[in-house]
Design a protein around this motif. Structure first.
Motif, PDB file in Angstrom:
ATOM      1  N   GLY A  79       0.826  -1.192   0.000  1.00  0.00           N
ATOM      2  CA  GLY A  79       0.000   0.000   0.000  1.00  0.00           C
ATOM      3  C   GLY A  79       0.864   1.248   0.000  1.00  0.00           C
ATOM      4  O   GLY A  79       0.494   2.285  -0.551  1.00  0.00           O
ATOM      5  N   GLU A  80       2.021   1.147   0.623  1.00  0.00           N
ATOM      6  CA  GLU A  80       2.936   2.289   0.661  1.00  0.00           C
ATOM      7  C   GLU A  80       3.373   2.689  -0.751  1.00  0.00           C
ATOM      8  O   GLU A  80       3.475   3.882  -1.053  1.00  0.00           O
ATOM      9  N   ASP A  81       3.589   1.713  -1.631  1.00  0.00           N
ATOM     10  CA  ASP A  81       3.967   2.021  -3.015  1.00  0.00           C
ATOM     11  C   ASP A  81       2.855   2.796  -3.725  1.00  0.00           C
ATOM     12  O   ASP A  81       3.110   3.775  -4.421  1.00  0.00           O
ATOM     13  N   VAL A  82       1.630   2.353  -3.540  1.00  0.00           N
ATOM     14  CA  VAL A  82       0.485   3.025  -4.161  1.00  0.00           C
ATOM     15  C   VAL A  82       0.314   4.412  -3.551  1.00  0.00           C
ATOM     16  O   VAL A  82       0.132   5.400  -4.265  1.00  0.00           O
ATOM     17  N   ILE A  86       0.433   8.139  -5.377  1.00  0.00           N
ATOM     18  CA  ILE A  86      -0.678   9.097  -5.293  1.00  0.00           C
ATOM     19  C   ILE A  86      -0.185  10.441  -4.751  1.00  0.00           C
ATOM     20  O   ILE A  86      -0.458  11.492  -5.325  1.00  0.00           O
ATOM     21  N   LYS A  87       0.528  10.408  -3.652  1.00  0.00           N
ATOM     22  CA  LYS A  87       0.960  11.645  -2.995  1.00  0.00           C
ATOM     23  C   LYS A  87       2.035  12.390  -3.789  1.00  0.00           C
ATOM     24  O   LYS A  87       2.217  13.590  -3.601  1.00  0.00           O
ATOM     25  N   ASN A  88       2.735  11.706  -4.702  1.00  0.00           N
ATOM     26  CA  ASN A  88       3.741  12.363  -5.537  1.00  0.00           C
ATOM     27  C   ASN A  88       3.174  12.859  -6.860  1.00  0.00           C
ATOM     28  O   ASN A  88       3.909  13.374  -7.696  1.00  0.00           O
ATOM     29  N   ASN A  89       1.870  12.690  -7.066  1.00  0.00           N
ATOM     30  CA  ASN A  89       1.215  13.137  -8.292  1.00  0.00           C
ATOM     31  C   ASN A  89       0.378  14.372  -7.959  1.00  0.00           C
ATOM     32  O   ASN A  89      -0.597  14.285  -7.211  1.00  0.00           O
ATOM     33  N   HIS A  90       0.754  15.511  -8.518  1.00  0.00           N
ATOM     34  CA  HIS A  90       0.087  16.774  -8.202  1.00  0.00           C
ATOM     35  C   HIS A  90      -1.423  16.739  -8.483  1.00  0.00           C
ATOM     36  O   HIS A  90      -2.200  17.402  -7.804  1.00  0.00           O
ATOM     37  N   GLN A  94      -4.460  15.553  -3.528  1.00  0.00           N
ATOM     38  CA  GLN A  94      -5.509  16.098  -2.655  1.00  0.00           C
ATOM     39  C   GLN A  94      -6.660  15.120  -2.423  1.00  0.00           C
ATOM     40  O   GLN A  94      -7.557  15.396  -1.627  1.00  0.00           O
ATOM     41  N   VAL A  95      -6.643  13.980  -3.123  1.00  0.00           N
ATOM     42  CA  VAL A  95      -7.691  12.976  -2.915  1.00  0.00           C
ATOM     43  C   VAL A  95      -7.406  12.270  -1.585  1.00  0.00           C
ATOM     44  O   VAL A  95      -6.314  11.733  -1.389  1.00  0.00           O
ATOM     45  N   PRO A  96      -8.356  12.285  -0.654  1.00  0.00           N
ATOM     46  CA  PRO A  96      -8.122  11.616   0.633  1.00  0.00           C
ATOM     47  C   PRO A  96      -7.902  10.114   0.451  1.00  0.00           C
ATOM     48  O   PRO A  96      -8.615   9.459  -0.304  1.00  0.00           O
ATOM     49  N   VAL A  97      -6.886   9.600   1.138  1.00  0.00           N
ATOM     50  CA  VAL A  97      -6.567   8.177   1.102  1.00  0.00           C
ATOM     51  C   VAL A  97      -6.701   7.626   2.520  1.00  0.00           C
ATOM     52  O   VAL A  97      -6.061   8.120   3.451  1.00  0.00           O
ATOM     53  N   ILE A  98      -7.546   6.615   2.648  1.00  0.00           N
ATOM     54  CA  ILE A  98      -7.710   5.922   3.924  1.00  0.00           C
ATOM     55  C   ILE A  98      -7.143   4.526   3.750  1.00  0.00           C
ATOM     56  O   ILE A  98      -7.585   3.766   2.883  1.00  0.00           O
ATOM     57  N   VAL A  99      -6.148   4.202   4.541  1.00  0.00           N
ATOM     58  CA  VAL A  99      -5.532   2.882   4.489  1.00  0.00           C
ATOM     59  C   VAL A  99      -6.342   1.918   5.338  1.00  0.00           C
ATOM     60  O   VAL A  99      -6.709   2.232   6.474  1.00  0.00           O
TER      61      VAL A  99
END
Length: 151
Positions: A79-82, A86-90, A94-99
């Motif tokens: 999940g860390e890879d995904v 996500i967080k490195n794509n401008h 801003q899309v909330p991610v819930i693990v």
């Protein structure tokens, strides 16, 4: 895979990244039971998730999700890879991610991660507890956050 529930006019687009078909089915059923208005898109791998989010291949016409539910333990990636992608794509950061994690040590796993989700939830084993979790999810993530982003 897409599943639509039309209980309300303020429908959320939710991307579920989960490799366990039983957990996908359970989340779908619980969203129905909790009367959460949504279109739930489910993918099983890191590659499918990134194709969905970047509108590639079979996912070229998919909508941008309002929220991402991310299983921390995927078969060929973490999940860390995904989350990092996500967080490195401008366009996506801003899309909330819930693990979602089945581990009771979920917080420890995430603390050691260099990228952080917006929240994490431990998947309850008891179905009644899972229903309560989904209702809390609806109340906070789909109501409060949606209201604050659409004044």
């Amino acid at each position: 895979m897409e599943w639509k529930s039309s209980v309300s006019s303020q429908e959320a687009e939710i991307l579920l990244v989960e490799d366990n078909p039983g957990d996908v089915r359970l989340v779908r059923e619980l969203f129905i039971d909790a009367s959460i208005a949504n279109t739930l898109h489910a993918v099983a791998t890191e590659e499918e998730a990134l194709d969905f989010l970047n509108k590639r291949g079979e996912f070229a016409d998919t909508p941008r999700p309002d929220i991402i539910l991310l299983d921390w333990h995927l078969p060929q990636a973490t999940g860390e890879d995904v989350l990092r992608a996500i967080k490195n794509n401008h366009e996506l950061d801003q899309v909330p991610v819930i693990v979602l994690t089945g581990s009771t040590a979920g917080e420890d796993l995430l603390i050691s991660s260099e990228v952080q989700p917006d929240a994490y939830l431990t998947k309850p084993l008891n179905p009644d507890d899972f229903v309560s979790l989904i209702r809390s999810f609806e109340l906070f993530w789909l109501t409060v956050l949606r209201s604050s982003s659409n004044p």
